[in-house]
Enzyme design. Structure first.
Site, mmCIF file in Angstrom:
data_model
loop_
_atom_site.group_PDB
_atom_site.id
_atom_site.type_symbol
_atom_site.label_atom_id
_atom_site.label_comp_id
_atom_site.label_asym_id
_atom_site.label_seq_id
_atom_site.Cartn_x
_atom_site.Cartn_y
_atom_site.Cartn_z
ATOM 1 N N ARG A 161 0.797 -1.224 0.000
ATOM 2 C CA ARG A 161 0.000 0.000 0.000
ATOM 3 C C ARG A 161 0.835 1.283 0.000
ATOM 4 O O ARG A 161 0.306 2.361 -0.223
ATOM 5 C CB ARG A 161 -0.960 0.014 1.209
ATOM 6 C CG ARG A 161 -2.190 -0.847 0.963
ATOM 7 C CD ARG A 161 -3.250 -0.550 1.981
ATOM 8 N NE ARG A 161 -2.962 -1.179 3.263
ATOM 9 C CZ ARG A 161 -3.358 -0.690 4.444
ATOM 10 N NH1 ARG A 161 -4.037 0.442 4.510
ATOM 11 N NH2 ARG A 161 -3.078 -1.342 5.550
ATOM 12 N N GLY A 173 -5.652 -8.436 14.524
ATOM 13 C CA GLY A 173 -5.931 -9.672 15.247
ATOM 14 C C GLY A 173 -6.619 -9.328 16.569
ATOM 15 O O GLY A 173 -6.157 -8.453 17.289
ATOM 16 N N ASP A 200 7.721 -1.965 11.053
ATOM 17 C CA ASP A 200 6.929 -0.847 10.535
ATOM 18 C C ASP A 200 6.060 -0.202 11.611
ATOM 19 O O ASP A 200 5.114 0.510 11.313
ATOM 20 C CB ASP A 200 6.075 -1.294 9.339
ATOM 21 C CG ASP A 200 5.107 -2.400 9.700
ATOM 22 O OD1 ASP A 200 5.106 -2.852 10.860
ATOM 23 O OD2 ASP A 200 4.335 -2.819 8.804
ATOM 24 N N GLU A 209 -7.165 -13.686 13.858
ATOM 25 C CA GLU A 209 -6.937 -12.734 12.773
ATOM 26 C C GLU A 209 -8.274 -12.251 12.226
ATOM 27 O O GLU A 209 -9.237 -13.018 12.159
ATOM 28 C CB GLU A 209 -6.110 -13.391 11.667
ATOM 29 C CG GLU A 209 -4.670 -13.662 12.073
ATOM 30 C CD GLU A 209 -3.984 -12.419 12.630
ATOM 31 O OE1 GLU A 209 -3.972 -11.381 11.955
ATOM 32 O OE2 GLU A 209 -3.477 -12.490 13.766
HETATM 33 C C1 UD1 Z 1 -0.226 -8.868 12.275
HETATM 34 C C2 UD1 Z 1 -0.824 -9.813 13.315
HETATM 35 C C3 UD1 Z 1 -2.126 -9.216 13.846
HETATM 36 C C4 UD1 Z 1 -1.865 -7.836 14.436
HETATM 37 C C5 UD1 Z 1 -1.173 -6.959 13.411
HETATM 38 C C6 UD1 Z 1 -0.724 -5.680 14.070
HETATM 39 C C7 UD1 Z 1 -0.174 -12.042 12.578
HETATM 40 C C8 UD1 Z 1 -0.624 -13.279 11.908
HETATM 41 N N1 UD1 Z 1 -1.098 -11.073 12.672
HETATM 42 O O1 UD1 Z 1 -1.147 -8.796 11.216
HETATM 43 O O2 UD1 Z 1 -2.680 -10.044 14.827
HETATM 44 O O3 UD1 Z 1 -3.077 -7.261 14.854
HETATM 45 O O4 UD1 Z 1 0.018 -7.596 12.878
HETATM 46 O O5 UD1 Z 1 -0.211 -4.798 13.110
HETATM 47 O O6 UD1 Z 1 0.946 -11.943 12.999
HETATM 48 N N2 UD1 Z 1 6.192 -9.886 7.935
HETATM 49 C C9 UD1 Z 1 7.319 -10.595 7.609
HETATM 50 N N3 UD1 Z 1 7.186 -11.757 6.934
HETATM 51 C C10 UD1 Z 1 5.975 -12.262 6.572
HETATM 52 C C11 UD1 Z 1 4.825 -11.541 6.911
HETATM 53 C C12 UD1 Z 1 4.970 -10.349 7.603
HETATM 54 O O7 UD1 Z 1 8.432 -10.177 7.914
HETATM 55 O O8 UD1 Z 1 5.950 -13.340 5.972
HETATM 56 C C13 UD1 Z 1 6.352 -8.628 8.664
HETATM 57 C C14 UD1 Z 1 5.795 -7.439 7.915
HETATM 58 O O9 UD1 Z 1 6.806 -6.838 7.137
HETATM 59 C C15 UD1 Z 1 5.371 -6.534 9.057
HETATM 60 C C16 UD1 Z 1 4.973 -7.508 10.160
HETATM 61 O O10 UD1 Z 1 5.602 -8.722 9.862
HETATM 62 O O11 UD1 Z 1 6.432 -5.743 9.527
HETATM 63 C C17 UD1 Z 1 3.475 -7.696 10.273
HETATM 64 O O12 UD1 Z 1 3.000 -8.189 9.053
HETATM 65 P P1 UD1 Z 1 1.602 -7.756 8.482
HETATM 66 O O13 UD1 Z 1 1.353 -8.458 7.223
HETATM 67 O O14 UD1 Z 1 1.487 -6.294 8.503
HETATM 68 O O15 UD1 Z 1 0.667 -8.368 9.629
HETATM 69 P P2 UD1 Z 1 -0.866 -8.233 9.719
HETATM 70 O O16 UD1 Z 1 -1.490 -9.158 8.761
HETATM 71 O O17 UD1 Z 1 -1.245 -6.832 9.696
#
Ligand code: UD1
Ligand code: CA
Length: 467
Positions: A15, A137, A102, A160
């Protein structure tokens, strides 16, 4: 007991609609991830592991912290999968703190509270109550046997958003993305994660239900303010966080007595140290390291980077000071601007005046020297009380090399002079206006280097020919 910190930063940040990795977008002049590392650095961790993926090379080159290492997650199969990559780097025992790359404004005190809540034996989640919890979540509390969510009960899962039932979506307490867990248990739980959910991702948040199953207590802690847990997913959110951070910095400065005319129109992108009775007008930007002495006044719309400004200096509006790597120094009582430009290596002693459209680079000006209008001083040494006329310049560059101009004390350089370096003007010399000075000028004499003025008595203006 060992503390390990894992920071997730592999995600793409779709985004943001940018080719720059999300965690490298700038907040107050530093990458988002660097803010998280700054908070982490105060916690005394044995190791900090950053999970990179999208733009990994760029991210790894752009940030630094003590005890920092990186592991790559390719491809990105979810937050649980991300932390799995860090497992080989974690100690066998102790506590692991997991943060998001982030979510930049987390405070060290909040992270510490989370680590304490964990105490090396509980699973501690950082949660917050949001008026609009959609996308996050949800913290499901109550009886895991199925009597539904109960407000205030024990945590038994994080659901989630995409997997939540309509009643679970009503829950306003959300997981912020930060947790602290006993390292040995975390490793076991991570190894058991499955991706049987709507997104087919390995959810880190599934460790909560595992802890509950094993009878490991799940506890929660809250940040001092919501700002600490706001993530950046879009340019709008980035700008909103920037304003919150700037407001916080402005308030911190004002608490020390600095008078900002408007804390909403103030930007600090680095370190700013101020003495007593400093006044800063609107729309000023401070970058890098800036030190302002006592009684300094900064007019509106100034940009100041890497500079040391001594007591009593007045910087008039629209002045640009950029010390880059060399720095700029402005001596006590000096008057700068409006519309002045001080560049790297400008070193001004006390009571120097630099006026409008004057540029100074790699030059020292001794006490009381003045260049008040439309002038350039580059690679020059300027003596005390020199008066440097409007439109005069140092020709310091011959197309290949830079050369110095030395101007003695009490020299008066008239208007529109070109000083062709290397050249020296002796103490007390006067240079006639419009002179091009390519040879040294002796002390105490008038030197003029321009063609003599002539007047032609019989000369007639041309007139238009009749056709
Ligand atoms: C995640 C949480 C959610 C919480 C939210 C808060 C999980 C499954 N869910 O959701 O409960 O409310 O954060 O913001 O954890 N990232 C990686 N590798 C991956 C996926 C993500 O490094 O494979 C990193 C992203 O860059 C980011 C962070 O993990 O910095 C969170 O990932 P994001 O996809 O934003 O999580 P949400 O789905 O928002
Ligand atoms: Ca996601």
């Amino acid at each position: 007991m060992a503390l390990d910190i894992v920071i997730m930063a592999a995600g793409q940040g779709t985004r943001m609609k940018s080719k720059r990795p999300k965690v490298l977008h700038q907040l107050a002049g530093r990458p988002l991830l660097q803010h998280v590392l700054h908070a982490a650095a105060g916690l005394g961790a044995e190791g900090i592991v950053v999970i990179t993926g999208h733009g990994a090379e760029q991210v790894e080159a752009a940030v630094s912290a003590p005890h920092l290492s990186f592991v790559r997650q390719m491809p990105q199969l979810g937050t649980g999968h991300a932390v799995q990559q860090a497992v080989p780097k974690l100690h066998a025992e102790g506590t692991t703190l997991i943060l998001n790359g982030d979510v930049p404004l987390i405070e060290a005190a909040t992270a510490r509270a989370l680590i304490e809540a964990c105490g090396g034996m509980r699973l501690a989640l950082l949660t917050v109550d949001l008026a609009d919890p959609s996308g996050y979540g949800r913290i499901v509390r109550g009886d895991p046997a199925g009597r539904g969510a109960v407000e205030g009960g024990r945590v038994h899962a994080i659901r989630e958003h995409k997997d939540a039932s309509p009643s679970e979506r009503l829950i306003t307490e959300v997981y912020t993305g930060a947790m602290a867990a006993p390292t040995a248990l975390l490793k076991r739980w991570l190894a058991a994660l499955k991706n049987d959910n709507v997104q087919h991702e390995y959810y880190l948040t599934d460790v909560v239900a595992m802890a509950v199953n094993e009878g490991v207590p799940v506890v929660t802690a809250q940040p001092a303010s919501e700002t600490e847990v706001l993530g950046v997913n879009s340019p709008l959110q980035l700008a909103e966080l920037e304003r919150r951070l700037q407001r916080r910095q402005a308030e911190t400065l004002m608490e020390t007595g600095v008078r900002l005319v408007d804390p909403e129109r103030f930007d600090q992108r680095g370190e700013l140290r101020c003495g007593a009775d400093v006044d800063i007008d609107v729309n000023c930007i401070f970058e890098g390291t800036v030190v302002l002495g006592h009684d300094v006044r900064i007019g509106a719309n100034c940009v100041i980077r890497n500079a040391i400004i001594a007591d009593g200096v007045v910087i008039h509006p629209f002045t640009h000071i950029d010390g880059e790597a060399l720095g700029v120094r402005v001596g006590a009582g000096s008057l700068i601007g409006p519309f002045a430009r001080l560049r790297p290596g400008a070193v001004l002693a006390e009571d120097v005046h630099i006026g409008n459209f004057v540029e100074v680079k790699n030059s020292t000006l001794a006490r009381g020297a003045k260049a008040n209008h439309l002038a350039y001083l580059g690679d020059a040494t300027v003596g005390e009380r020199v008066n440097y006329g409007a439109g005069s310049i140092t020709a310091n560059y011959d197309g290949a090399n830079k050369h110095r101009t030395v101007i003695g004390a009490d020299v008066h350089v008239g208007s529109n002079c070109v000083l062709v370096a290397p050249v020296t003007l002796g103490d007390g010399a006067t240079i006639g206006g419009g002179s091009t000075i390519a040879k040294d000028a002796p002390a105490g004499q008038l030197t003029v280097a321009r063609s003599k003025q002539v007047s032609l008595a019989g000369w007639k203006r041309p007139v238009k020919k009749a056709k």
